[in-house]
Write an enzyme that holds these catalytic residues in place. Structure first.
Site, short mmCIF file in Angstrom:
data_model
loop_
_atom_site.label_atom_id
_atom_site.label_comp_id
_atom_site.label_asym_id
_atom_site.label_seq_id
_atom_site.Cartn_x
_atom_site.Cartn_y
_atom_site.Cartn_z
N ASP A 1 -5.52 -8.86 11.51
CA ASP A 1 -5.09 -9.78 10.46
C ASP A 1 -5.89 -11.08 10.50
O ASP A 1 -6.57 -11.39 11.50
CB ASP A 1 -3.59 -10.05 10.66
CG ASP A 1 -2.87 -10.37 9.36
OD1 ASP A 1 -3.54 -10.74 8.37
OD2 ASP A 1 -1.63 -10.28 9.33
N ASP B 1 0.20 -8.28 0.41
CA ASP B 1 1.55 -8.45 0.97
C ASP B 1 2.60 -8.27 -0.11
O ASP B 1 3.79 -8.30 0.19
CB ASP B 1 1.69 -9.85 1.59
CG ASP B 1 1.27 -9.84 3.06
OD1 ASP B 1 1.04 -8.74 3.60
OD2 ASP B 1 1.18 -10.92 3.66
C1 GLA Z 1 0.23 -11.37 7.20
C2 GLA Z 1 0.10 -9.89 6.86
C3 GLA Z 1 1.45 -9.24 6.93
C4 GLA Z 1 2.06 -9.43 8.30
C5 GLA Z 1 2.12 -10.91 8.64
C6 GLA Z 1 2.55 -11.13 10.07
O1 GLA Z 1 0.91 -12.05 6.22
O2 GLA Z 1 -0.48 -9.73 5.62
O3 GLA Z 1 1.34 -7.87 6.64
O4 GLA Z 1 1.29 -8.73 9.25
O5 GLA Z 1 0.85 -11.54 8.46
O6 GLA Z 1 2.57 -12.47 10.39
#
Ligand code: GLA
Length: 733
Positions: free
Chosen positions: A482, A552
């Protein structure tokens, strides 16, 4: 021969099965662009390089001994435009000489043509065997500054795709600074009939499709955030005004780079066009001592006269076969359950085990443990950088949890955000100088975190060791990598003032190095990219991770827009898509579980909800979805995508289909966005063999491909908004 040079006319012709790209060594050895488009027969195309007047507004190179003593660059289609010497359109190349002037001018010197495709050291790029591609290198020189510029062109004969990049070597005895070295520059004789397409967005609404007529002046998209970003994707297309999904001219450009980029299309006052794409010159400078060189990232260029659909299908095949690599390139990806939306930071090993247990009974194949398993990470406020298992949450350690999950017959995956450090972390307390920063200026904070300086080898070594320790402590099959903030105050404590303008790019090169190191150490690892959702969905990432979390926003209806835009150049097999809970956590919408499954099926497929609270009826639906995933995997992941109805068309429905390469089967998905009275719609299919008859397995109807494509498939409106339908067609003769 895919690439030919005709010595008499000094014309280069670069052909694929469906396209030609033509350029010429013109007057005074300037490299002129002549043509890019549908395949044309071998012919002398010198007539396209017209020579015309000069005057006050068209400064000319003057050569008294030449047949035509004047040559105005601004009146020609130039192959790789330079700054400050008479081409007044946007430039690809600009070099600051030791004189302090940035006048740049290159002329042809020599060339070579060979089978295959060279690697770009330290950078991701498409790759090819000697049978798949042919490369042309054209060496040019700025005879005044001493810069040698090599232009690389590779044609992928079977795909209708080509790639370009450029490298600059300082062949003088004085230092120089590169201000702009773009990856590609393509001039068009006539751009008056063109639309400009790009993919814009933000977090939770990435890669939204926008198409508008190209107007005089420059239209551009870019990033100066340090990563390709949610805001604009490093993809643009030009298409004829009349181009549809299946007909008309479509040119697609995509940069294999995950840092700051610029992609622009310019129409000059005479209607000529110029596309540029490469590292964003803003915030960039690269110092070259004598003998040193710099190589740009690669740009991919696709042309199709079968409209936007034709263009996309070329990108998809090229990326699936010649960009994605490694053990998972063509291997069926495990159906995963990710605990993020199920638990956020609130979990322990028992909760994860319960989710995994429920998942294993439904046909789900891998548990992914998301953010919150390390250090004191109980919210987004702390612990990034402290990559040590939190044994209060995971009692007995990671090894025990993974063993238990493996015992259920499931794989195990884990989340990292390696490039970041929380302000509240042991790592930041020990090494504040490891974060990007500039002298005397407060560091901007975002999600309570700073960005590590990936240009530093010590930072990369630390990260590699941390990841390695975790990887070696348990049977980990997958990492979600990430990245959750934009870069600001981009400076490196290790570099002198003369190198600070290089940090953005050095960061990206450092990131590539770490990813390569990880994949070399763990060749079986499945890596999924993520950046606050799909903020880094670009071809550079696909070289390292064959799938990227698309957004997301997991709402099925929002995903229609997101996945539609994404499909312009990125194949389904790369699009991370999950079924989540309702009401949806991002937009509050409630959609049927079937629709959520049908939409996520147009991606790598998985779940992101608490499976322990499903009703029996929901469990049966999930089981059926998992079975369908396996049943239709090949046609969806290796087939050709045809977008049938854009979600943007009238915001009432969306449909797409996949057709296997041999056209023996097809899979159609239709989603009702807004139900209308008496909904009864004939959706015309595409891509089938007109002479074959196909059985619709859902309705039992057998009709010829011609009928399915011309008269259409009748879809009776569903009972409600957000209903979806899928149909599987198999050829019966
Ligand atoms: C980001 C990712 C999510 C999740 C969060 C965790 O927003 O896109 O899928 O993994 O971080 O903090």
């Amino acid at each position: 021969m895919p690439i030919q040079f005709f010595p008499e006319s000094k014309v280069f012709k670069l052909d694929t099965k469906t396209t030609s790209y033509v350029m010429q060594v013109g007057q005074y050895d300037y490299l002129l662009h002549l043509y890019y488009g549908a395949l044309i027969p071998d012919a002398e195309l010198g007539y396209l390089a017209y020579t015309c007047g000069h005057g006050a507004h068209f400064p000319c190179v003057e050569m008294s001994n030449a047949e035509i003593p004047y040559f105005s660059k601004s009146l020609h289609r130039m192959e790789y435009s330079c700054n400050g010497c008479g081409d007044f359109r946007p430039s690809a190349l600009s070099i600051l000489r030791s004189t302090g002037t940035a006048d740049t001018d290159i002329q042809y010197v020599s060339h070579k043509i060979y089978a295959g495709k060279p690697k770009i050291a330290g950078q991701p790029a498409t790759y090819a065997t000697e049978d798949e591609a042919t490369t042309l290198e054209v060496l040019c020189k700025d005879h005044v500054s001493g810069a040698e510029v090599t232009l690389f062109y590779t044609v992928f004969e079977i795909y209708g795709a080509m790639t370009r990049h450029a490298s600059v070597r300082n062949a003088s005895d004085k230092a120089m600074d590169l201000k702009s070295v773009l990856s590609t520059c393509v001039d068009f004789h006539d751009a008056t009939d063109m639309d400009f397409i790009h993919l814009y967005g933000s977090a939770c609404k990435e890669r939204l499709f926008e198409r508008a007529p190209l107007i005089h002046g420059t239209q551009s998209v870019f990033s100066k955030r340090g990563y390709s970003s949610h805001i604009h994707n490093p993809f643009i297309a030009l298409c004829s005004h009349d181009a549809t999904e299946e007909s008309g001219d479509a040119y697609g450009f995509n940069l294999v780079y995950t840092g700051n980029f610029l992609a622009s299309a310019d129409m000059d006052s005479d209607g000529g066009g110029r596309v540029l794409m490469g590292i964003n010159p803003e915030g960039f400078s690269w110092h070259l001592e004598p003998g040193e060189s710099f190589t740009s990232p690669e740009a991919v260029m696709v042309y199709s006269n079968e409209g936007l659909g034709g263009m996309s299908r070329i990108f998809h095949r090229l990326y699936r076969n010649n960009l994605c690599r490694g053990a998972w390139k063509n291997k069926k990806r495990p159906i995963l359950i990710n605990n993020w939306e199920a638990t956020y930071f609130k979990f322990d090993e028992e909760k994860l085990y319960d989710i995994a247990k429920a998942a294993s009974q439904l046909g789900i194949e891998m548990l992914v443990m998301d953010d919150g398993w390390f250090g004191t990470r109980n919210s987004s406020r702390s612990a990034l950088g402290d990559w040590f298992v939190n044994e209060e949450k995971l009692k007995g350690g990671l090894g025990k949890l993974v063993e238990r999950v493996n015992g259920l017959g499931m794989k195990f995956g884990i989340w990292f955000e390696p490039e970041m450090v929380s302000r509240d972390s042991d790592l930041f307390r020990a090494h504040p100088e490891w974060a990007l920063q500039t002298p005397g200026r407060p560091m901007s904070i975002s999600r309570h975190q700073y960005t590590l300086d990936m240009s530093r080898a010590d930072v990369r070594d630390y990260l590699f060791d941390c990841i390695k320790k975790v990887m070696d402590s348990a049977n980990i099959a997958y990492i979600k990598w990430d990245f959750n903030r934009t870069l600001t105050e981009v400076g490196s404590a290790l570099l002198g003032p003369d190198k600070q303008q290089e940090v953005f790019h050095r960061y990206v090169l450092g990131l590539y190095e770490l990813l390569e190191r990880l994949l070399t150490a763990y060749p079986e690892l499945l890596l999924e990219g993520c950046a606050s959702g799909g903020g880094r969905f670009d071809p550079a990432w696909l070289y390292y991770s064959p799938q990227f979390w698309a957004s997301d926003d997991t709402d099925a209806i929002e995903r229609l827009d997101i996945q539609y835009g994404t499909s312009m150049c990125y194949p389904t097999s790369t699009v991370g898509a999950h079924v989540s809970a309702v009401p949806n956590h991002q937009v509050g919408r409630t959609t049927p579980l079937k629709t959520r499954g049908d939409v996520a099926m147009a991606g790598t497929f998985g779940y992101e909800l608490d499976l322990t609270v499903l009703t029996d009826e929901e469990k049966e639906i999930v089981k059926a979805q998992c079975a369908d995933y396996h049943k239709y995997y090949d046609v969806i992941h290796y087939g050709d995508l045809y977008r049938l109805i854009s979600p943007w068309k009238d915001r009432t429905r969306c449909a797409w289909m996949y057709v296997s390469e041999d056209k023996s089967e097809a899979h159609v998905t239709y989603v009702v966005i807004r139900k209308r009275v008496h909904e009864r719609h004939f959706v015309r299919l595409a891509g089938l063999d007109p002479s074959k008859r196909y059985l619709n397995e859902q309705t039992g109807q057998v009709l010829s491909g011609k009928t399915w494509m011309n008269a259409g498939m009748c879809v009776q409106g569903g009972p409600n908004d957000f209903t979806s339908f899928t149909f599987h067609l198999v050829a019966v003769d």
